[in-house]
Design a protein around this motif. Structure first.
Motif, short mmCIF file in Angstrom:
data_model
loop_
_atom_site.label_atom_id
_atom_site.label_comp_id
_atom_site.label_asym_id
_atom_site.label_seq_id
_atom_site.Cartn_x
_atom_site.Cartn_y
_atom_site.Cartn_z
N SER A 1 8.72 -14.34 -6.40
CA SER A 1 9.08 -13.19 -5.56
C SER A 1 8.40 -13.26 -4.19
N ILE A 2 9.19 -12.95 -3.15
CA ILE A 2 8.66 -12.75 -1.80
C ILE A 2 9.10 -11.36 -1.37
N LYS A 3 8.14 -10.49 -1.06
CA LYS A 3 8.41 -9.11 -0.73
C LYS A 3 8.30 -8.88 0.78
N PRO A 4 8.96 -7.87 1.31
CA PRO A 4 8.86 -7.57 2.74
C PRO A 4 7.42 -7.39 3.23
N GLU A 5 6.59 -6.76 2.38
CA GLU A 5 5.19 -6.52 2.79
C GLU A 5 4.35 -7.80 2.81
N ASP A 6 4.88 -8.90 2.26
CA ASP A 6 4.16 -10.18 2.29
C ASP A 6 4.18 -10.80 3.68
N GLY A 7 5.11 -10.33 4.52
CA GLY A 7 5.23 -10.89 5.86
C GLY A 7 5.83 -12.29 5.82
N LEU A 8 5.48 -13.10 6.80
CA LEU A 8 6.00 -14.47 6.89
C LEU A 8 5.17 -15.37 5.97
N VAL A 9 5.79 -15.86 4.92
CA VAL A 9 5.11 -16.68 3.92
C VAL A 9 5.37 -18.16 4.20
N THR A 10 4.32 -18.97 4.13
CA THR A 10 4.48 -20.41 4.30
C THR A 10 4.43 -21.10 2.95
N VAL A 11 5.50 -21.82 2.64
CA VAL A 11 5.61 -22.55 1.37
C VAL A 11 5.48 -24.05 1.67
N GLU A 12 4.55 -24.71 1.01
CA GLU A 12 4.32 -26.15 1.21
C GLU A 12 5.01 -26.94 0.11
N VAL A 13 5.83 -27.91 0.51
CA VAL A 13 6.61 -28.69 -0.46
C VAL A 13 6.41 -30.18 -0.20
N GLY A 14 6.00 -30.93 -1.21
CA GLY A 14 5.89 -32.38 -1.09
C GLY A 14 7.26 -33.02 -1.16
N ILE A 15 7.65 -33.75 -0.12
CA ILE A 15 9.01 -34.31 -0.05
C ILE A 15 9.00 -35.81 0.23
N GLY A 16 7.90 -36.50 -0.07
CA GLY A 16 7.84 -37.94 0.16
C GLY A 16 8.95 -38.66 -0.59
N GLY A 17 9.71 -39.51 0.11
CA GLY A 17 10.78 -40.27 -0.52
C GLY A 17 12.06 -39.51 -0.78
N VAL A 18 12.19 -38.29 -0.25
CA VAL A 18 13.37 -37.45 -0.50
C VAL A 18 14.30 -37.48 0.72
N LYS A 19 15.60 -37.68 0.46
CA LYS A 19 16.59 -37.74 1.53
C LYS A 19 17.16 -36.37 1.87
N GLU A 20 17.48 -35.57 0.85
CA GLU A 20 18.12 -34.28 1.06
C GLU A 20 17.45 -33.20 0.21
N LEU A 21 17.47 -31.97 0.72
CA LEU A 21 16.88 -30.84 0.01
C LEU A 21 17.86 -29.69 -0.02
N TYR A 22 17.89 -28.99 -1.15
CA TYR A 22 18.62 -27.72 -1.23
C TYR A 22 17.61 -26.63 -1.52
N ILE A 23 17.51 -25.66 -0.62
CA ILE A 23 16.55 -24.57 -0.74
C ILE A 23 17.32 -23.28 -0.95
N TYR A 24 16.99 -22.56 -2.02
CA TYR A 24 17.76 -21.36 -2.31
C TYR A 24 16.91 -20.32 -3.06
N GLY A 25 17.36 -19.09 -2.98
CA GLY A 25 16.72 -17.99 -3.69
C GLY A 25 17.71 -16.86 -3.87
#
Length: 224
Positions: A182-206
């Motif tokens: 969950s990401i709530k409005p009161e959390d503000g701008l959240v930074t999510v760190e994702v390891g993507i070494g060797g990855v060509k394409e990403l699908y990000i969804y919620g």
């Protein structure tokens, strides 16, 4: 795993194979070497099939008792990002010193430069993914790191309601990021760190409920 990966890269004698630009140096030296297709490579106990950028199988070059492999092939096998900077003739492994904005080549129907949608808490980010779709829905977009980056730093905010089950998968539907519940409005701008070494394409969804907008500043979300 990250330290282990880089240790493996450093310990190997490798031949840079990054395209024609890599051979533009002025101090090339001709040598006599041999290809040895009998040499095999294991990563964490599993044999790997090393290939060049065109998908062709490769064999190491044997020179003065050492085996030299393409950096591209080894980095793919180890899941380490690799890139080549032509102007400085530099091969870059892992994270870059300077981040690269995901705004470059970003293509989505919710990509906007409208200040009314790119401004969050008084700051105009100039470009944003701002999904205002109505009703309960899955809100998502594609990114294309092209195996050139090690880490994604994604900034995201929920506006007007909660974003749930934030997930990142690669083009083979493999889970890259364990779901953020969950990401709530009161959390503000959240930074999510994702390891993507060797990855060509990403699908990000919620999942976004009715009256919830998904805000992603494209200029400050970046690859390294």
């Amino acid at each position: 795993m990250k330290k282990k990966t880089f240790a493996a890269v450093i310990s190997l004698s490798m031949l840079a194979s990054m395209g024609t630009g890599a051979f533009a140096a002025t101090k090339l030296k001709e040598i006599k070497a041999y290809l040895n297709p009998e040499i095999k490579v294991q990563v964490d106990g599993t044999y790997v099939d090393l290939r060049d950028v065109k998908g062709n199988a490769i064999a190491p070059i044997v020179y003065e008792g050492a085996n030299y492999f393409s950096i591209r092939a080894i980095s793919d096998a180890l899941g380490v990002a690799v890139d080549f900077d032509g102007p400085t003739q530099t091969i870059i492994l892992g994270e870059k010193v300077d981040g690269v904005s995901i705004a470059k080549d970003f293509d989505d129907m919710y990509h906007t430069k409208d200040p009314a949608q790119t401004t969050y808490k008084g700051k105009d980010y100039k470009e944003a993914y701002f999904n205002t779709g109505s009703g309960n829905r899955e809100a998502g977009f594609m990114l294309y790191p092209k195996k050139e980056h090690q880490t994604l730093y994604l900034q995201i905010a929920a506006v007007g309601g909660d974003i749930t089950n934030l997930t990142v998968k690669d083009s083979d539907n493999n889970l890259i990021l364990k779901t953020v519940e969950s990401i709530k409005p009161e959390d503000g701008l959240v930074t999510v760190e994702v390891g993507i070494g060797g990855v060509k394409e990403l699908y990000i969804y919620g999942d976004a409920k009715k009256d919830t907008s998904v805000f992603v500043p494209l200029t400050t979300s970046h690859y390294k």
